[in-house]
Design a protein around this motif. Sequence first.
Motif, short mmCIF file in Angstrom:
data_model
loop_
_atom_site.label_atom_id
_atom_site.label_comp_id
_atom_site.label_asym_id
_atom_site.label_seq_id
_atom_site.Cartn_x
_atom_site.Cartn_y
_atom_site.Cartn_z
N PRO A 182 16.99 -5.28 -22.00
CA PRO A 182 16.72 -6.72 -22.05
C PRO A 182 16.04 -7.10 -23.37
O PRO A 182 15.07 -6.48 -23.76
CB PRO A 182 15.79 -6.95 -20.86
N VAL A 183 16.58 -8.13 -24.03
CA VAL A 183 16.02 -8.53 -25.34
C VAL A 183 15.87 -10.04 -25.43
O VAL A 183 15.93 -10.61 -26.52
CB VAL A 183 16.91 -8.00 -26.50
N ALA A 184 15.67 -10.70 -24.29
CA ALA A 184 15.66 -12.17 -24.30
C ALA A 184 14.26 -12.77 -24.26
O ALA A 184 14.12 -14.00 -24.20
CB ALA A 184 16.48 -12.68 -23.11
N GLY A 185 13.23 -11.94 -24.31
CA GLY A 185 11.85 -12.47 -24.21
C GLY A 185 11.44 -13.23 -25.46
O GLY A 185 12.07 -13.13 -26.52
N ASN A 186 10.35 -14.00 -25.34
CA ASN A 186 9.88 -14.84 -26.45
C ASN A 186 9.07 -14.08 -27.49
O ASN A 186 8.91 -14.54 -28.61
CB ASN A 186 8.99 -15.97 -25.91
N GLY A 187 8.50 -12.94 -27.10
CA GLY A 187 7.67 -12.17 -28.04
C GLY A 187 6.46 -12.96 -28.51
O GLY A 187 6.08 -12.90 -29.67
N THR A 188 5.83 -13.67 -27.59
CA THR A 188 4.72 -14.56 -27.99
C THR A 188 3.52 -13.79 -28.54
O THR A 188 2.79 -14.31 -29.38
CB THR A 188 4.24 -15.43 -26.81
N ARG A 189 3.35 -12.53 -28.10
CA ARG A 189 2.20 -11.76 -28.60
C ARG A 189 2.36 -11.41 -30.06
O ARG A 189 1.43 -10.95 -30.70
CB ARG A 189 2.02 -10.48 -27.77
N LYS A 206 11.61 -10.08 -31.67
CA LYS A 206 10.61 -9.00 -31.79
C LYS A 206 11.27 -7.62 -31.71
O LYS A 206 10.77 -6.65 -32.25
CB LYS A 206 9.51 -9.15 -30.73
N GLU A 207 12.46 -7.58 -31.09
CA GLU A 207 13.18 -6.30 -30.97
C GLU A 207 13.75 -5.85 -32.31
O GLU A 207 14.26 -4.75 -32.44
CB GLU A 207 14.30 -6.42 -29.93
N GLN A 218 20.59 -14.57 -21.03
CA GLN A 218 19.58 -15.17 -20.15
C GLN A 218 19.20 -16.49 -20.84
O GLN A 218 18.55 -16.47 -21.88
CB GLN A 218 18.37 -14.25 -20.03
N PRO A 257 13.92 -17.52 -20.78
CA PRO A 257 13.19 -16.28 -20.45
C PRO A 257 12.28 -16.46 -19.23
O PRO A 257 11.09 -16.71 -19.35
CB PRO A 257 12.38 -16.00 -21.72
N GLY A 307 11.52 -14.22 -17.06
CA GLY A 307 10.83 -12.99 -16.64
C GLY A 307 11.77 -11.81 -16.66
O GLY A 307 13.00 -11.97 -16.64
N PRO A 337 12.93 -2.25 -24.57
CA PRO A 337 13.00 -1.76 -25.95
C PRO A 337 11.68 -1.80 -26.70
O PRO A 337 11.51 -1.06 -27.67
CB PRO A 337 14.02 -2.71 -26.60
N ASP A 338 10.74 -2.64 -26.24
CA ASP A 338 9.47 -2.67 -26.98
C ASP A 338 8.55 -1.51 -26.59
O ASP A 338 7.51 -1.30 -27.21
CB ASP A 338 8.76 -4.02 -26.85
P1 UTP Z 1 7.81 -8.38 -22.48
O1 UTP Z 1 7.09 -9.13 -21.45
O2 UTP Z 1 7.12 -7.28 -23.19
O3 UTP Z 1 8.42 -9.35 -23.61
O4 UTP Z 1 9.17 -7.87 -21.86
P2 UTP Z 1 8.07 -10.82 -24.01
O5 UTP Z 1 7.99 -11.72 -22.82
O6 UTP Z 1 9.06 -11.16 -25.06
O7 UTP Z 1 6.64 -10.61 -24.69
P3 UTP Z 1 5.39 -11.58 -24.84
O8 UTP Z 1 4.50 -11.26 -23.68
O9 UTP Z 1 5.89 -13.00 -24.87
O10 UTP Z 1 4.78 -11.17 -26.15
C1 UTP Z 1 9.74 -6.58 -22.04
C2 UTP Z 1 11.19 -6.71 -22.48
O11 UTP Z 1 11.90 -7.57 -21.60
C3 UTP Z 1 12.54 -8.62 -22.31
C4 UTP Z 1 11.80 -8.73 -23.64
O12 UTP Z 1 12.71 -9.21 -24.66
C5 UTP Z 1 11.33 -7.31 -23.89
O13 UTP Z 1 12.30 -6.57 -24.60
N1 UTP Z 1 12.48 -9.87 -21.53
C6 UTP Z 1 11.28 -10.32 -21.05
C7 UTP Z 1 13.64 -10.57 -21.31
O14 UTP Z 1 14.74 -10.16 -21.74
N2 UTP Z 1 13.57 -11.75 -20.62
C8 UTP Z 1 12.40 -12.24 -20.13
O15 UTP Z 1 12.42 -13.31 -19.49
C9 UTP Z 1 11.22 -11.49 -20.36
#
Ligand code: UTP
Length: 301
Positions: A13-20, A30-31, A108, A111, A113, A135-136
């Motif tokens: 999964p690579v759809a997260g926001n990477g807010t940290r 972030k990936e 997705q 994001p 979750g 992947p992180d």
């Molecule tokens: P993380 O919770 O570490 O990623 O999810 P995040 O949400 O991008 O990070 P922060 O907390 O905002 O900094 C672990 C993996 O799951 C993916 C992320 O891309 C990451 O590779 N992920 C997470 C999704 O694909 N979709 C989501 O809705 C959440």
Amino acid sequence: MDTIRPVRKAIIPVAGNGTRFLPATKAMPKEMLTIVDRPVVQYALDEARQAGIEHIVFVTGRNKQAIQDHFDDAPELISSLSRSGKDAQVSELEAMLPAAGTVSFTRQQAPLGLGHAVWCARDLIGDEPFALLLPDMICHGPRGCMAGLMDLYGSTGGNVVGVEQCAPEEASKYGIVGKGHTVPHGFAVTEMVEKPKQGEAPSNFFLNGRYILQPEIFGFLARQQRGAGNEIQLTDSMLKLSQTQPFHAHPYAGRTFDCGSKQGFIEANVAFALARPDIGGMVFESVRDMVLSHQGRIHAA
Ligand code: UTP
């Protein structure tokens, strides 16, 4: 015992926001942050392939085009490198490229979750067990963590998670599993707790972002309500699945770095750089000198 079905596919999964990792992740996934000279996501793909995975499903989202481009052919770059006689780099780029038809991308749209991201891959996975690699979370050791999960799965079937030990006072930051009887390559999981309160963790074995799951998880994910952080959490559905199916844990012999956090990302870069024959020696001397000079400044203050 039921037949153990082979694990052929993996979800990354690579759809997260990477807010940290803002502001670095404002315009870049972030990936795609690099550990030495490879993007974070490349390590997960290599680990999956090393474990025998045949097909990778990326769950991608908005502003993640660079990931697709990274795993695509780059004919202009390859010809330019070839013309300059940079054959080693050409071979490296070609070896990285997944074979045609062995990678799929699904989307997705928002994001919501990790649990929701996994659920988005349901049609591409179908009715078979699958691997999941976050992947992180980057594994550093003589062997990839997923290969160890496959060994364990080969004897137990069911569901398998990768774990690692943390300092007991750190347990409240992670998903923690309880340790039951020992089996070859791991142990039975007695319970799973997401971020336990201080002093209430059943062990110090934390989930390190590597899983083998049975397809029945999708039924739970489809109905999963939002949980911690107002996100659809994978762990909540895993807990429900564990009422009817066994879970085992494989303790990883190496070390996992959480590259979604600044500290983990820096540590991973140092660890991977130190292990590299081309730059390890120089990096060691440089890091040692920096640490000694920093210590000197602390003592002088
Ligand atoms: P993380 O919770 O570490 O990623 O999810 P995040 O949400 O991008 O990070 P922060 O907390 O905002 O900094 C672990 C993996 O799951 C993916 C992320 O891309 C990451 O590779 N992920 C997470 C999704 O694909 N979709 C989501 O809705 C959440």
